[in-house]
Motif scaffolding. Structure first.
Motif, PDB file in Angstrom:
ATOM      1  N   TYR A   1       4.431   2.466 -15.763  1.00  0.00           N
ATOM      2  CA  TYR A   1       3.408   3.237 -15.304  1.00  0.00           C
ATOM      3  C   TYR A   1       2.254   3.424 -14.752  1.00  0.00           C
ATOM      4  N   LEU A   2       2.203   1.631 -14.820  1.00  0.00           N
ATOM      5  CA  LEU A   2       1.053   1.927 -13.360  1.00  0.00           C
ATOM      6  C   LEU A   2       1.679   1.564 -11.953  1.00  0.00           C
ATOM      7  N   CYS A   3       2.885   1.572 -12.207  1.00  0.00           N
ATOM      8  CA  CYS A   3       3.612   1.446 -10.442  1.00  0.00           C
ATOM      9  C   CYS A   3       3.634   3.611 -10.049  1.00  0.00           C
ATOM     10  N   GLN A   4       3.578   4.197 -11.038  1.00  0.00           N
ATOM     11  CA  GLN A   4       3.802   5.132 -10.982  1.00  0.00           C
ATOM     12  C   GLN A   4       2.307   5.747 -10.908  1.00  0.00           C
ATOM     13  N   VAL A   5       1.372   5.515 -11.474  1.00  0.00           N
ATOM     14  CA  VAL A   5      -0.549   5.411 -10.826  1.00  0.00           C
ATOM     15  C   VAL A   5      -0.587   4.848  -9.696  1.00  0.00           C
ATOM     16  N   TYR A   6      -0.522   3.670  -9.112  1.00  0.00           N
ATOM     17  CA  TYR A   6      -0.959   3.258  -8.574  1.00  0.00           C
ATOM     18  C   TYR A   6       0.283   3.251  -7.035  1.00  0.00           C
ATOM     19  N   GLY A   7       0.133   4.285  -6.890  1.00  0.00           N
ATOM     20  CA  GLY A   7       1.036   4.539  -5.318  1.00  0.00           C
ATOM     21  C   GLY A   7       1.986   3.707  -5.417  1.00  0.00           C
ATOM     22  N   GLY A   8       3.152   3.622  -6.348  1.00  0.00           N
ATOM     23  CA  GLY A   8       4.877   3.694  -6.213  1.00  0.00           C
ATOM     24  C   GLY A   8       4.586   1.842  -5.918  1.00  0.00           C
ATOM     25  N   GLY A   9       5.671   2.164  -4.983  1.00  0.00           N
ATOM     26  CA  GLY A   9       5.915   0.658  -4.327  1.00  0.00           C
ATOM     27  C   GLY A   9       4.607  -0.179  -3.684  1.00  0.00           C
ATOM     28  N   ALA A  10       3.767   0.516  -3.221  1.00  0.00           N
ATOM     29  CA  ALA A  10       2.665  -0.125  -3.151  1.00  0.00           C
ATOM     30  C   ALA A  10       1.691  -1.088  -3.746  1.00  0.00           C
ATOM     31  N   PHE A  11       2.488  -0.958  -5.619  1.00  0.00           N
ATOM     32  CA  PHE A  11       1.187  -1.227  -6.015  1.00  0.00           C
ATOM     33  C   PHE A  11       2.432  -3.202  -6.561  1.00  0.00           C
ATOM     34  N   LEU A  12       3.382  -2.804  -5.725  1.00  0.00           N
ATOM     35  CA  LEU A  12       3.940  -4.329  -6.133  1.00  0.00           C
ATOM     36  C   LEU A  12       2.850  -5.770  -5.363  1.00  0.00           C
ATOM     37  N   ILE A  13       2.351  -4.623  -4.267  1.00  0.00           N
ATOM     38  CA  ILE A  13       1.379  -6.047  -3.196  1.00  0.00           C
ATOM     39  C   ILE A  13       0.619  -6.564  -3.951  1.00  0.00           C
ATOM     40  N   PRO A  14      -0.428  -5.462  -4.716  1.00  0.00           N
ATOM     41  CA  PRO A  14      -1.613  -6.439  -5.779  1.00  0.00           C
ATOM     42  C   PRO A  14      -0.522  -7.039  -7.042  1.00  0.00           C
ATOM     43  N   TYR A  15       0.655  -6.769  -7.470  1.00  0.00           N
ATOM     44  CA  TYR A  15       1.102  -7.376  -8.817  1.00  0.00           C
ATOM     45  C   TYR A  15       1.226  -8.752  -8.398  1.00  0.00           C
ATOM     46  N   VAL A  16       2.128  -8.776  -6.946  1.00  0.00           N
ATOM     47  CA  VAL A  16       3.190 -10.143  -6.842  1.00  0.00           C
ATOM     48  C   VAL A  16       1.917 -10.747  -6.921  1.00  0.00           C
ATOM     49  N   ILE A  17       0.384 -10.653  -5.828  1.00  0.00           N
ATOM     50  CA  ILE A  17      -0.165 -11.577  -5.653  1.00  0.00           C
ATOM     51  C   ILE A  17      -0.862 -11.920  -6.908  1.00  0.00           C
ATOM     52  N   ALA A  18      -1.278 -11.441  -8.077  1.00  0.00           N
ATOM     53  CA  ALA A  18      -1.742 -11.548  -8.587  1.00  0.00           C
ATOM     54  C   ALA A  18      -0.581 -13.114  -9.588  1.00  0.00           C
ATOM     55  N   LEU A  19       0.928 -12.250 -10.017  1.00  0.00           N
ATOM     56  CA  LEU A  19       1.782 -13.667 -10.186  1.00  0.00           C
ATOM     57  C   LEU A  19       1.376 -15.051  -9.863  1.00  0.00           C
ATOM     58  N   VAL A  20       0.756 -14.889  -8.468  1.00  0.00           N
ATOM     59  CA  VAL A  20       1.228 -16.157  -7.422  1.00  0.00           C
ATOM     60  C   VAL A  20      -0.101 -16.582  -7.578  1.00  0.00           C
TER      61      VAL A  20
END
Lengths: 219, 617
Positions: free
Chosen positions: B51-70
């Motif tokens: 859902y978050l991926c969809q709402v926040y612009g698809g593939g672009a969401f992976l960037i803040p996601y990976v940064i938060a993970l790291v």
């Protein structure tokens, strides 16, 4: 006699053509068929023969609803046939061809024989529509025990059996272990120290320093 | 440096006696890793991340996601696993050994684990309900029920959809607002009882039984996800869903809430601050490479989120396509009937041509038909998170797939396994501290104690089986499962880094793994992660405080039904919300204060009793 019948037939067909040219009477029912939707590749072509069958089945429906009254194909007047395959029809009364059978009576007849009418054309309630006669909604099949309770019962039975097994198994194992060391104790008494045990069994540390084994030290 | 002596829960100095048990251990490393992965990978990976991926612009969401993970997820994860492994105790014991004043931190973790376990198992009960109902043909949520006279469909169902009706009426029997409590729904009580029984049978002897259960509950979801992946990619319209999901919309990255949501998603997804991870790693051998474990668990969790979103979105794309076709077919039927055109002459392909032709010949008639505007994008935009995704969107999609029962059963068993393995972590976060604090009477066997925990939780969780249960569950989800965890995690990392001492911690890890943690861990532990947590917490509070909290009520008498009736929380409910947020974390200052007063008392008493003949040493 023959002449009279011939005269009546001519009259009725003349009446029929007359009816179709006038405005749609209030006793009329619209019918809509969706043959291609229902049958796909196996769809038959709608032609005059099929229309004749329709008139015949409706006459049959009227006959089975009002027993004794012998409706005929000529009593079912069909008008305004379109390429959609839709048209409207009225049923003329037996005694007086100029009078039309009321909507209520026609509706009753159609409802009673709906299934037969549908199967005559290999169609369903949705593909052979009588506008104004709502199809009786299929009553949902309600089994005596809801199926979900059956699945629930199976799952819970398995879970309870599992819990029982897990609770009872260690107790059985403990009992078995208790019986086994009792036998071992008797056989090993000579090698073990006979310590005076005051409290409950096995509450202290087993002290090996004064074991009999070391009485005879090796030279 | 002197290492603090780890105190095992039941220390065994005597090797000869067989009765006294040592601290339980994992059978093998795989069990431990699978349990941690199972705790981290839960329902959120399947129904929140896509859902978050969809709402926040698809593939672009992976960037803040990976940064938060790291920068946030992995450091906190490594820290929890390391501290549990080193000090070999549950959350209460660990923080008490670091400093007696920090005991409250463990109590807070325990309280949050307990409260979250309450409502999480209710979700499992709902999944069980749907699972039980998946063994029917046709599926019960595929058609509306008839009213009493059998003349037409129930009006509530007609106005909304059969799927919505089945969820809100047949399952929840939901009341129009939170003040109306309704009564206990007996079917939900049964399902809740079965959920707790299933949890109990796996949890009955702590990690001994959990360790066996997780072989199934953790691997099965991956199997089902793969099956769904293969199936969903063959459905028509799947590619639309996937394109929609993954098309990056870089504009959304400028919105700060994206970063906030990425950080909170990583944090909650890894199940940090529950105390469960500390409990699991405390059963490890001390010389274990916790750094590699943390990296494995963190990366597998994120990979699972991304992997799960592919079939989810393929299926949602398929459903959107089906809805779009249904919409256009409805229009076609309207046109065919009104203009008496031959049956099936207008098809989806030539629909536009026909429409133009009819518009030119008879525009007034076409207008009067009130044709629907069918837009694939609007159907794709129909997204939902949480229970809405699982019980409404997905069940609707499943009806349209051939062999619906099989897919429904597989889907709900997968959800149940995902939730079950997370429940183990929640309960271990409660059980291990209680065992470590020796709060269990010695005569009580572990099986009875775990049974008592399950029974108590079940009794309290009966609130969620009321008519208004869903509203209360939302409250618990938003207020217990969010802010307290952020606070606890912040205090955790501050305690380890600054009170326990980062150097001491580095030495411990070097002793355990053989390698000193490198510069990445040093920088993130000391500065980046605490800072990120603080920023996320403050931002979260600000965002929440901006608007008066509302909730979506299902009210059949609402004017705009079936749209949600947005209501404000009444005063007393809001007070409970605040209480739920504050109560777990209030133990942190309370315990510190309690220990401090004890210390002050002792100090004063010692000064009073200064007696030259008393030996003070």
């Amino acid at each position: 006699m023959l002449g009279k019948i011939f005269f009546l037939l001519c009259l009725s067909s003349a009446w029929a053509e007359d009816l179709c040219s006038k405005a749609v009477p209030p006793e009329a029912y619209y019918v809509r068929l969706s043959i291609k939707t229902a049958l796909g590749d196996k769809a038959y072509v709608w032609n005059d023969n099929e229309m004749f069958l329709f008139q015949a089945t409706l006459a049959f429906a009227m006959r089975s609803q009002f027993s004794g009254q012998e409706y005929n194909v000529s009593n079912i007047v069909v008008c305004d046939e379109t390429p959609r395959v839709s048209f409207w029809f009225v049923v003329t009364s037996l005694e007086d061809p100029s009078r039309l059978v009321s909507r209520g009576d026609v509706e009753q007849a159609v409802r009673k024989s709906r299934n037969r009418i549908n199967s005559a054309f290999l169609l369903t309630d949705q593909t052979l529509e009588f506008i104004g006669i709502t199809p009786t909604l299929a009553a949902p099949v309600a089994p005596n025990t809801p199926p979900w309770l059956i699945v629930f019962g199976v799952v819970m039975g398995a879970v309870f059996a599992g819990i029982l097994v897990l609770l009872v198994l260690p107790l059985i194992q403990k009992k078995r272990k208790k019986n086994q060391p009792m036998e071992d104790e008797d056989s090993d008494e000579e090698t073990q120290v006979k310590t005076a045990e005051n409290g409950p069994e096995r509450s202290g540390v087993y002290n090996m320093s004064f074991s009999d084994d070391d009485k005879f030290t090796q030279m | 440096t002197v290492f603090p002596q780890p105190q095992d829960a039941e220390h065994s100095q005597d090797n000869g006696l067989k009765e006294i048990t040592a601290r339980p251990e994992w059978d093998n490393k795989v069990q431990y890793l699978l349990t941690c992965i199972g705790f981290a990978v839960g329902l959120g990976n399947v129904w929140r991340f896509p859902y978050l991926c969809q709402v926040y612009g698809g593939g672009a969401f992976l960037i803040p996601y990976v940064i938060a993970l790291v920068f946030e997820g992995l450091p906190l994860l490594h820290m929890e696993l390391a501290i549990g492994q080193r000090l070999r105790m549950g959350s209460v014991g660990v923080w008490s050994s670091i400093s007696p004043y920090l005991g409250g931190l463990g109590v807070a973790s325990m309280a949050v684990s307990f409260l979250v376990g309450l409502f999480y198992n209710m979700i499992l009960a709902w999944i069980l309900w749907y699972f039980f109902h998946s063994f029917q043909s046709p599926l019960p949520w595929s058609a509306c029920p008839l009213n009493l006279n059998h003349t037409c469909y129930v009006s509530e169902c007609e106005k909304s959809t059969p799927v919505n009706y089945f969820w809100y009426r047949n399952t929840l029997n939901i009341t129009p607002n939170i003040e109306t409590s309704g009564s206990l729904q007996w079917w939900l009580v049964l399902c809740l009882a079965s959920a707790w029984c299933i949890v109990y049978i796996c949890f009955i002897r702590g990690i001994e039984t959990i360790g066996k259960a997780i072989y199934v509950t953790v691997t099965f979801p991956y199997l089902v996800l793969t099956i769904f992946l293969v199936r969903s990619l063959t459905l028509s319209g799947a590619t639309d869903g996937l394109i929609y999901l993954f098309t990056p919309n870089w504009e959304t990255l400028k919105n700060p809430t994206v970063w906030l949501d990425a950080a909170t998603q990583i944090f909650f997804s890894l199940s940090l601050a529950f105390g469960g991870l500390i409990a699991f790693s405390s059963y490890n051998a001390q010389k274990n490479n916790c750094e590699r474990d943390a990296l494995i668990v963190g990366c597998v969790n994120s990979f699972t989120s991304i992997y799960a979103s592919i079939p989810i979105f393929a299926i949602l794309g398929f459903k959107a396509n089906e809805n779009y076709d249904d919409c256009r077919n409805w229009n076609i039927l309207r046109l065919t009937n009104a203009f008496n055109i031959g049956d099936e002459n207008i098809t989806l392909e030539n629909y536009n041509d026909w429409l133009n032709y009819l518009n030119t010949t008879d525009p007034s008639e076409v207008q009067s038909l009130e044709l629907k505007t069918c837009d694939l994008q609007t159907f794709l935009d129909q997204s939902a998170t949480g229970t809405g995704l699982a019980f409404i969107l997905f069940t609707e999609a499943v009806i349209k797939m051939p062999g619906s029962q099989v897919w429904a059963v597989l889907f709900f068993v997968m959800l149940f396994s995902l939730g079950l393995s997370s429940m183990f972590g929640n309960l271990e976060g409660v059980l291990t501290p209680l065992l470590d604090l020796h709060m269990v009477p010695s005569w009580m066997p572990k099986e009875i104690f775990t049974g008592l925990i399950c029974l108590t939780s079940f009794t309290v969780a009966l609130i969620f089986t009321l008519g208004s249960g869903n509203y209360w569950l939302e409250i618990f989800n938003s207020y217990v499962g969010s802010m307290p965890l952020l606070i606890i995690a912040f205090f955790e990392i501050i305690s380890v880094v600054y009170i326990y001492g980062i150097n001491r911690f580095n030495d411990d890890i070097e002793w355990m793994t053989g390698r000193r943690p490198n510069i990445y861990w040093q920088v993130t532990w000391r500065f980046i992660s605490p800072l990120m947590l603080l920023v996320v917490f403050v931002a979260y509070v600000i965002v929440e405080a901006e608007t008066q909290p509302t909730y979506n009520a299902w009210n059949p008498d609402y004017v705009n039904f079936p749209l949600a009736d947005v209501q404000y929380y009444p005063g007393w409910v809001f007070a409970i919300c605040v209480l739920l947020s504050v109560l777990p974390v209030v133990s942190i200052p309370l315990v510190a204060l309690y220990k401090f007063t004890g210390f002050v008392k002792n100090y004063i008493m010692n000064r009073h009793n200064q007696n030259p003949y008393a030996d003070e040493l």
